[in-house]
Enzyme design. Structure first.
Site, mmCIF file in Angstrom:
data_model
loop_
_atom_site.group_PDB
_atom_site.id
_atom_site.type_symbol
_atom_site.label_atom_id
_atom_site.label_comp_id
_atom_site.label_asym_id
_atom_site.label_seq_id
_atom_site.Cartn_x
_atom_site.Cartn_y
_atom_site.Cartn_z
ATOM 1 C CE LYS A 191 -1.936 2.357 3.355
ATOM 2 N NZ LYS A 191 -1.685 3.718 2.811
ATOM 3 C CB THR A 246 7.281 6.315 16.470
ATOM 4 O OG1 THR A 246 8.576 6.474 15.866
ATOM 5 C CG2 THR A 246 7.432 5.464 17.707
ATOM 6 C CD GLU A 267 13.301 3.481 8.085
ATOM 7 O OE1 GLU A 267 13.300 4.351 8.985
ATOM 8 O OE2 GLU A 267 13.295 3.729 6.877
ATOM 9 C CB CYS A 301 13.177 8.178 8.656
ATOM 10 S SG CYS A 301 14.107 7.306 7.414
ATOM 11 C CD GLU A 398 10.413 11.838 12.534
ATOM 12 O OE1 GLU A 398 9.331 11.255 12.705
ATOM 13 O OE2 GLU A 398 11.366 11.312 11.933
HETATM 14 P P1 NAI Z 1 1.901 7.641 8.956
HETATM 15 O O1 NAI Z 1 2.764 6.764 9.779
HETATM 16 O O2 NAI Z 1 0.503 7.874 9.391
HETATM 17 O O3 NAI Z 1 1.852 7.078 7.439
HETATM 18 C C1 NAI Z 1 2.757 6.160 6.869
HETATM 19 C C2 NAI Z 1 1.991 5.038 6.187
HETATM 20 O O4 NAI Z 1 1.231 4.336 7.149
HETATM 21 C C3 NAI Z 1 0.990 5.503 5.128
HETATM 22 O O5 NAI Z 1 0.964 4.580 4.073
HETATM 23 C C4 NAI Z 1 -0.331 5.449 5.884
HETATM 24 O O6 NAI Z 1 -1.449 5.285 5.046
HETATM 25 C C5 NAI Z 1 -0.125 4.235 6.743
HETATM 26 N N1 NAI Z 1 -0.971 4.177 7.943
HETATM 27 C C6 NAI Z 1 -1.437 5.220 8.687
HETATM 28 N N2 NAI Z 1 -2.194 4.756 9.709
HETATM 29 C C7 NAI Z 1 -2.203 3.407 9.613
HETATM 30 C C8 NAI Z 1 -2.808 2.372 10.378
HETATM 31 N N3 NAI Z 1 -3.561 2.629 11.442
HETATM 32 N N4 NAI Z 1 -2.592 1.088 10.003
HETATM 33 C C9 NAI Z 1 -1.840 0.798 8.936
HETATM 34 N N5 NAI Z 1 -1.256 1.737 8.176
HETATM 35 C C10 NAI Z 1 -1.421 3.030 8.503
HETATM 36 O O7 NAI Z 1 2.660 9.017 8.798
HETATM 37 P P2 NAI Z 1 1.997 10.461 8.471
HETATM 38 O O8 NAI Z 1 0.768 10.636 9.289
HETATM 39 O O9 NAI Z 1 1.870 10.590 7.017
HETATM 40 O O10 NAI Z 1 3.139 11.442 8.990
HETATM 41 C C11 NAI Z 1 3.202 11.815 10.362
HETATM 42 C C12 NAI Z 1 4.618 11.855 10.872
HETATM 43 O O11 NAI Z 1 5.181 10.562 10.809
HETATM 44 C C13 NAI Z 1 5.578 12.708 10.058
HETATM 45 O O12 NAI Z 1 5.502 14.046 10.411
HETATM 46 C C14 NAI Z 1 6.889 12.092 10.430
HETATM 47 O O13 NAI Z 1 7.307 12.593 11.687
HETATM 48 C C15 NAI Z 1 6.575 10.632 10.573
HETATM 49 N N6 NAI Z 1 6.912 9.883 9.337
HETATM 50 C C16 NAI Z 1 8.083 9.185 9.292
HETATM 51 C C17 NAI Z 1 8.469 8.548 8.132
HETATM 52 C C18 NAI Z 1 9.733 7.779 8.040
HETATM 53 O O14 NAI Z 1 10.339 7.706 6.981
HETATM 54 N N7 NAI Z 1 10.183 7.141 9.102
HETATM 55 C C19 NAI Z 1 7.679 8.625 6.907
HETATM 56 C C20 NAI Z 1 6.428 9.345 7.063
HETATM 57 C C21 NAI Z 1 6.098 9.955 8.243
#
Ligand code: NAI
Ligand code: MG
Length: 495
Positions: A191, A246, A267, A301, A398
């Site tokens: 996804k 996280t 990750e 990240c 972050e």
């Molecule tokens: P997120 O963690 O919500 O989204 C990342 C992925 O997880 C997306 O594909 C999303 O659709 C999916 N997702 C969201 N909720 C889910 C759930 N309950 N079950 C399964 N999958 C789920 O990140 P978001 O809200 O876009 O960004 C928020 C913060 O997260 C950012 O400001 C940043 O601090 C951090 N982040 C870190 C990343 C990294 O590379 N480690 C990448 C993106 C965000």
């Protein structure tokens, strides 16, 4: 609303191409069963760029069934390891042929500068080729326990793998996930992030051209709480790989525990220290701290978002860093000279700007930036806060944007304490000419990757992942193969 399965998009750089919009399930682009779609935006303008089909729970079920069938009964189950490698190498070649289009889609969908998007696609190619090479080099062992038995182990694929990726490196995360999973013989339901589905769908089309049988690679667009949740709860998915926040990482672990104990690799976020010692080459160090935070608009990240400078050169480094940050060209992602494009979404833009306010209220000094850039789209000026202290939120949380917190340190003990003063542990940077300092500090920092006189220098052959709350498991390198294989022990009685 009925939306077609593809549309012609004319990109700002004049490239016109056919963008798939459906869900890629069982080798075909199909509409979602519930007929839902959602809009995606161009971060440089804030305008809608396309509407894509949305996967709901039913679509995830269908995709998992297709994958399950492909794994157990389809032609995939009969391919040799070498044949899997050849297909992955073919996919890498198609990425190469489509580099220009893929990079342009990435810049359009994510808002990142085209020069960085090209680098991302090149890294995808490297990663896919690297794992293509591993496909036929995965094997078990013969283990001696005595004359009355013959024992061996096999490295078997897990089966249907769920992969959930973020929006900051949409194509690169696609390749990091698909490469090792496919090399080891698994099948996947991936996804993309709801902010950036376009490149993933175009890449899905390339998997068909590369000759992957239907059901081996399924790529869906959708939301975390719907499609993401369905993947992480699914009883027939036995492994999940997640990159993102996280907060959601915890939910994935919980979902695994509540469903079928699928194996989990995560990750996650970071707040990585980038440390400059008195003896560092100041010009080079400033180049790396600039790149460490502003690369990809800080949406990385492993961003070096806490910069620690030793007291002897603190003022000099701040002066030089200020000058350097103000020289970063921010703006139109399609301008080949631009280094920093737009932040991915209104939500991320607002989140980052709220941290800029927090930093000001906490009493840190704004040395550069501190405001939005331009008046349309989601651009933010490269921002430096100096005089930061450990208790500040901008030093602990972050931000995921072009905002860095700079603080002073005295000596090795002081900076090791401060560097480790975080719930995270993804990466760290050390700038020094002294080899002993570099080795001692890298040994003492709790971080999955330490860069010495460098930063953000990832390579597909080098394992990457987090200590502490930055994650579980390692991606890339030979390490990543472990995520996608399980060991079977066969013991034959010879008596
Ligand atoms: P997120 O963690 O919500 O989204 C990342 C992925 O997880 C997306 O594909 C999303 O659709 C999916 N997702 C969201 N909720 C889910 C759930 N309950 N079950 C399964 N999958 C789920 O990140 P978001 O809200 O876009 O960004 C928020 C913060 O997260 C950012 O400001 C940043 O601090 C951090 N982040 C870190 C990343 C990294 O590379 N480690 C990448 C993106 C965000
Ligand atoms: Mg979220």
């Amino acid at each position: 609303m009925s939306v077609s399965l593809s549309t012609t998009i004319k990109l700002p750089n004049g490239i016109e191409y056919e963008q798939p919009l459906g869900l890629f399930i069982n080798g075909e682009f199909v509409p979602g069963k519930e007929g839902k779609t959602f809009e995606v935006f161009n971060p440089a303008t804030g305008q809608v760029s396309a509407s894509v089909h949305e996967a709901t729970e039913t679509d995830i079920d269908i995709a998992v069934e297709a994958a399950h069938e492909a794994f157990y009964n389809g032609p995939w189950s009969k391919l040799t390891a070498a044949e899997r490698g050849i297909k992955l190498a073919k996919l890498a070649e198609l990425f190469e042929e489509n580099l220009q289009i893929l990079a342009s889609i990435e810049a359009f969908d994510n808002g990142k500068a085209i020069q960085l998007a090209k680098g991302d696609v090149q890294a995808c190619i490297g990663c896919l080729r690297y794992y293509a090479g591993w496909a036929d080099k995965i094997h078990g062992k013969v283990i001696e326990t005595g004359p009355s038995s013959f024992n061996y182990t096999k490295q078997e694929p897990i089966g249907v793998c769920g992969q959930i990726i973020p929006w900051n490196f949409p194509l690169l995360m696609w390749a990091w996930k698909i490469g090792p999973a496919i090399a080891t013989g698994n099948v996947v339901v991936l996804k993309s992030a709801e902010q950036t589905p376009l490149g993933a769908l175009y890449a899905a089309k390339l998997t068909k051209e590369a000759g992957f049988p239907p059901g081996v690679i399924n790529v869906v667009s959708g939301f975390g709480r719907v499609a993401g949740n369905a993947i992480s709860m699914h009883p027939k998915i036995h492994k999940i790989a997640f990159t993102g926040s996280t907060l959601v990482g915890r939910q994935i672990l919980k979902a695994s525990a509540e469903s079928n104990l699928k194996k989990v690799t995560l990750e996650l976020g970071g707040k990585s220290p980038n440390i400059v010692f008195n003896d560092a080459d100041i010009d080079k160090a400033v180049e790396w701290i600039n790149f460490g935070i502003y690369y990809n608009g800080g949406q990385t990240c492993c961003a070096g978002s806490r910069v620690y400078v030793q007291e002897g050169i603190y003022d000099k480094v701040i002066e030089a860093f200020k000058k350097r940050a103000n020289k970063n060209l921010v703006g139109n992602p399609f301008d080949p000279e631009v280094f920093q494009g737009a932040q991915v979404s209104q939500l991320q833009f607002d989140r980052i700007m709220s941290y800029v306010d927090i930093g000001k209220k906490e009493g840190a000094t704004v040395e550069a930036g501190g405001a939005r850039h331009g008046d349309e789209g989601w651009f933010i000026q490269p921002t430096i806060f100096s005089g930061c202290t450990e208790d500040m939120r901008i030093m602990q949380e972050e931000i995921f944007g072009p905002v860095v917190a700079v603080a002073k340190f005295k000596d090795i003990d002081d900076v090791v304490f401060k560097g480790n003063n975080s719930v995270y542990g993804l990466a760290a940077g050390i700038h020094t000419k002294n080899l002993n300092t570099a080795i001692e500090v890298s040994n003492r920092l709790r971080a999955g990757t330490v860069w010495v006189n460098s930063y953000n220098s990832l390579h597909w052959a080098l394992p990457f992942g987090g200590y502490q709350q930055s994650g579980i498991g390692r991606e890339l390198g030979k390490e990543a193969l472990k995520n996608y294989t399980q060991v079977k022990t066969v013991s034959i009685n010879l008596d």
